[in-house]
Design an enzyme around this catalytic site. Sequence first.
Site, PDB file in Angstrom:
ATOM      1  N   LYS A 187       0.857  -1.190   0.000  1.00  0.00           N
ATOM      2  CA  LYS A 187       0.000   0.000   0.000  1.00  0.00           C
ATOM      3  C   LYS A 187       0.886   1.230   0.000  1.00  0.00           C
ATOM      4  O   LYS A 187       1.962   1.214   0.610  1.00  0.00           O
ATOM      5  CB  LYS A 187      -0.840  -0.012   1.287  1.00  0.00           C
ATOM      6  CG  LYS A 187      -1.531   1.305   1.611  1.00  0.00           C
ATOM      7  CD  LYS A 187      -2.361   1.233   2.888  1.00  0.00           C
ATOM      8  CE  LYS A 187      -2.835   2.634   3.266  1.00  0.00           C
ATOM      9  NZ  LYS A 187      -3.702   2.653   4.444  1.00  0.00           N
ATOM     10  N   GLU A 222      -7.144  12.748  13.183  1.00  0.00           N
ATOM     11  CA  GLU A 222      -6.325  11.584  13.558  1.00  0.00           C
ATOM     12  C   GLU A 222      -5.371  11.858  14.709  1.00  0.00           C
ATOM     13  O   GLU A 222      -4.426  12.644  14.592  1.00  0.00           O
ATOM     14  CB  GLU A 222      -5.532  11.098  12.329  1.00  0.00           C
ATOM     15  CG  GLU A 222      -4.833   9.785  12.618  1.00  0.00           C
ATOM     16  CD  GLU A 222      -4.260   9.102  11.383  1.00  0.00           C
ATOM     17  OE1 GLU A 222      -4.588   9.526  10.253  1.00  0.00           O
ATOM     18  OE2 GLU A 222      -3.492   8.153  11.559  1.00  0.00           O
ATOM     19  N   GLU A 251      -7.111  -1.885   3.228  1.00  0.00           N
ATOM     20  CA  GLU A 251      -6.349  -0.656   3.486  1.00  0.00           C
ATOM     21  C   GLU A 251      -6.292  -0.391   4.998  1.00  0.00           C
ATOM     22  O   GLU A 251      -5.254  -0.013   5.544  1.00  0.00           O
ATOM     23  CB  GLU A 251      -7.108   0.481   2.775  1.00  0.00           C
ATOM     24  CG  GLU A 251      -6.314   1.678   2.410  1.00  0.00           C
ATOM     25  CD  GLU A 251      -7.225   2.723   1.730  1.00  0.00           C
ATOM     26  OE1 GLU A 251      -8.048   2.358   0.850  1.00  0.00           O
ATOM     27  OE2 GLU A 251      -7.108   3.902   2.090  1.00  0.00           O
ATOM     28  N   GLU A 301     -11.766  11.243  -3.943  1.00  0.00           N
ATOM     29  CA  GLU A 301     -11.436  11.200  -2.517  1.00  0.00           C
ATOM     30  C   GLU A 301     -10.472  12.339  -2.138  1.00  0.00           C
ATOM     31  O   GLU A 301     -10.602  12.958  -1.078  1.00  0.00           O
ATOM     32  CB  GLU A 301     -10.813   9.832  -2.192  1.00  0.00           C
ATOM     33  CG  GLU A 301     -10.567   9.648  -0.721  1.00  0.00           C
ATOM     34  CD  GLU A 301     -10.182   8.221  -0.351  1.00  0.00           C
ATOM     35  OE1 GLU A 301     -10.720   7.263  -0.948  1.00  0.00           O
ATOM     36  OE2 GLU A 301      -9.328   8.066   0.530  1.00  0.00           O
ATOM     37  N   LYS A 320     -11.265  15.246   0.787  1.00  0.00           N
ATOM     38  CA  LYS A 320     -10.362  15.491   1.913  1.00  0.00           C
ATOM     39  C   LYS A 320      -9.872  16.940   1.930  1.00  0.00           C
ATOM     40  O   LYS A 320      -9.571  17.475   2.984  1.00  0.00           O
ATOM     41  CB  LYS A 320      -9.194  14.510   1.872  1.00  0.00           C
ATOM     42  CG  LYS A 320      -9.629  13.115   2.335  1.00  0.00           C
ATOM     43  CD  LYS A 320      -8.503  12.146   2.236  1.00  0.00           C
ATOM     44  CE  LYS A 320      -8.888  10.793   2.782  1.00  0.00           C
ATOM     45  NZ  LYS A 320      -7.998   9.743   2.292  1.00  0.00           N
TER      46      LYS A 320
HETATM   47  C1  LIG Z   1      -3.706  10.839   4.297  1.00  0.00           C
HETATM   48  C2  LIG Z   1      -4.891  11.343   4.620  1.00  0.00           C
HETATM   49  O1  LIG Z   1      -5.871  10.593   5.253  1.00  0.00           O
HETATM   50  C3  LIG Z   1      -5.575   9.346   5.840  1.00  0.00           C
HETATM   51  C4  LIG Z   1      -6.483   9.226   6.999  1.00  0.00           C
HETATM   52  C5  LIG Z   1      -7.754   8.696   6.876  1.00  0.00           C
HETATM   53  C6  LIG Z   1      -8.133   8.039   5.705  1.00  0.00           C
HETATM   54  C7  LIG Z   1      -7.248   7.820   4.706  1.00  0.00           C
HETATM   55  C8  LIG Z   1      -7.638   7.056   3.481  1.00  0.00           C
HETATM   56  O2  LIG Z   1      -8.756   6.538   3.427  1.00  0.00           O
HETATM   57  O3  LIG Z   1      -6.868   7.025   2.519  1.00  0.00           O
HETATM   58  C9  LIG Z   1      -5.819   8.230   4.835  1.00  0.00           C
HETATM   59  O4  LIG Z   1      -5.109   7.081   5.200  1.00  0.00           O
HETATM   60  C10 LIG Z   1      -5.243  12.749   4.340  1.00  0.00           C
HETATM   61  O5  LIG Z   1      -6.318  13.193   4.725  1.00  0.00           O
HETATM   62  O6  LIG Z   1      -4.404  13.482   3.760  1.00  0.00           O
END
Ligand SMILES: C=C(O[C@H]1C=CC=C(C(=O)O)[C@@H]1O)C(=O)O
Length: 458
Positions: free
Chosen positions: A208, A257, A302, A437, A441
């Site tokens: 990953k 987080e 993931e 996505e 974000k």
């Molecule tokens: C790397 C990020 O999110 C991480 C945290 C939650 C979900 C994530 C995802 O689903 O890819 C990422 O791992 C970001 O927001 O820049």
Amino acid sequence: MMHVVADTQSRLEPLLKDRVAWARRHGQPTWLTYQLDVPPVNAYQAVARAGGFAWLVHPGDGPIRLGIGQAQAGQWADGDGWQHIEQWTARLQKEGLDESWIVGGQAFAPHSSWPGVPGVFFAVPLLQIEQTATTTRLRIAVRILPEDTWESHQKTLTEAFETVFADSEPAMTVLPAPLEVRFSPSADRWKDLVSGAVAAIRQHALDKVVLARTATLRYADPLDIAVVLHHLRDQNPDATVFLIRWGERVFLGATPELLVRVDTNRQLHTMCLAGSTPRGLTPEEDHRLADDLLNNAKNRREHALVRDHIISRLAPLTASLSAAEIPSIKRLPTVQHLWTPVKGTLLPQVSGFSAVAALHPTPAVAGTPVAQATQYILQHEPFTRGWYAGPIGWADLTGQGEWWVSLRSAYGTARTMTLFAGCGIVEDSDPDLELAESRWKMTTMLTALELEGEALHE
Ligand SMILES: C=C(O[C@H]1C=CC=C(C(=O)O)[C@@H]1O)C(=O)O
């Protein structure tokens, strides 16, 4: 409010004189720390108007912590901040610092900070303020060298007090519109990057990798950072709003987080956060999207990679460790994530700093195997991550404290801001979905900057 300043100054004067005389007599540095309750402060305005170093964290369920000025700073260009900080903290204690916060953090990876910003930076703030709904506690920490005069410290303190206690001007209500928005990589380039990562994963180079992209916004008129912080707080009630600034340069965001919290009795809390879907427009759609996420093999994989890694890194450091087998949903205003809280008890000889060192970077921001994924990121992302996705937070001198992963964030000055968003790529990732996505974000910062996602035609 300024009478607080005058009162405090007159109480500090004899203490400063005493410590300066001590430092001179002994020919070595010493510390003066002093605590008092003060009236509530406007922390967001204070960090927005601070001229030098300033830092703030404001979790959804905790006090505002504000640091203004630096009594002492430790910065390193490279490497692992957590080795430096243990030695540095021991030295501060030897000099006589008793109670204090150490605040700061580090860039995502060694040798990849932004120009002019240290890769690893920790400070003992001159003014340390903890504010809840009912109390505002101020700690003053001054480092005094044998050659110092008490007047010079008095002057530095006056400036810091003015930053915090000056009467606040009303905040501007409307932020300027950007002159220009530029994505890096562009949508097409980003999809190629995702396809490249998928190919590398299929060839077993990695399991990953978390790839990020940026949007850089340029402004003619300066942004009011206090307004941006207020928006982040109001729009993301459960997130931790954070900011760190070195003069003109500001890094801020609202992260969902927690990297690690170590509290009394060595209790450790962390979380696995990976796997995402948007919020629905209706409660039914919202639930359906959450159910689909929970049942989606790609997202579960993931997430599981993050969970396995966190458990394996913490197991040697903890006496007990627990995490649910099946993830839950963490609902944020614009996204929903798969989420597994993790709890443990640190072994007696292990410091909170070691826990941060063991966890960063998690596969939620790097990928797996972590070293190869980090290398892949550094080779393929067409920009510098700097502190994005690095740990940011605070600790006391024993290592008890809180560190967050600096996601949903932006870096820049009042006239230019670069927004970051990363997506976990696994073997069955779809480039179009990852593009969408990256946009959800970025919405955290875009909304705080009073911009709608759709307004940013890519
Ligand atoms: C790397 C990020 O999110 C991480 C945290 C939650 C979900 C994530 C995802 O689903 O890819 C990422 O791992 C970001 O927001 O820049």
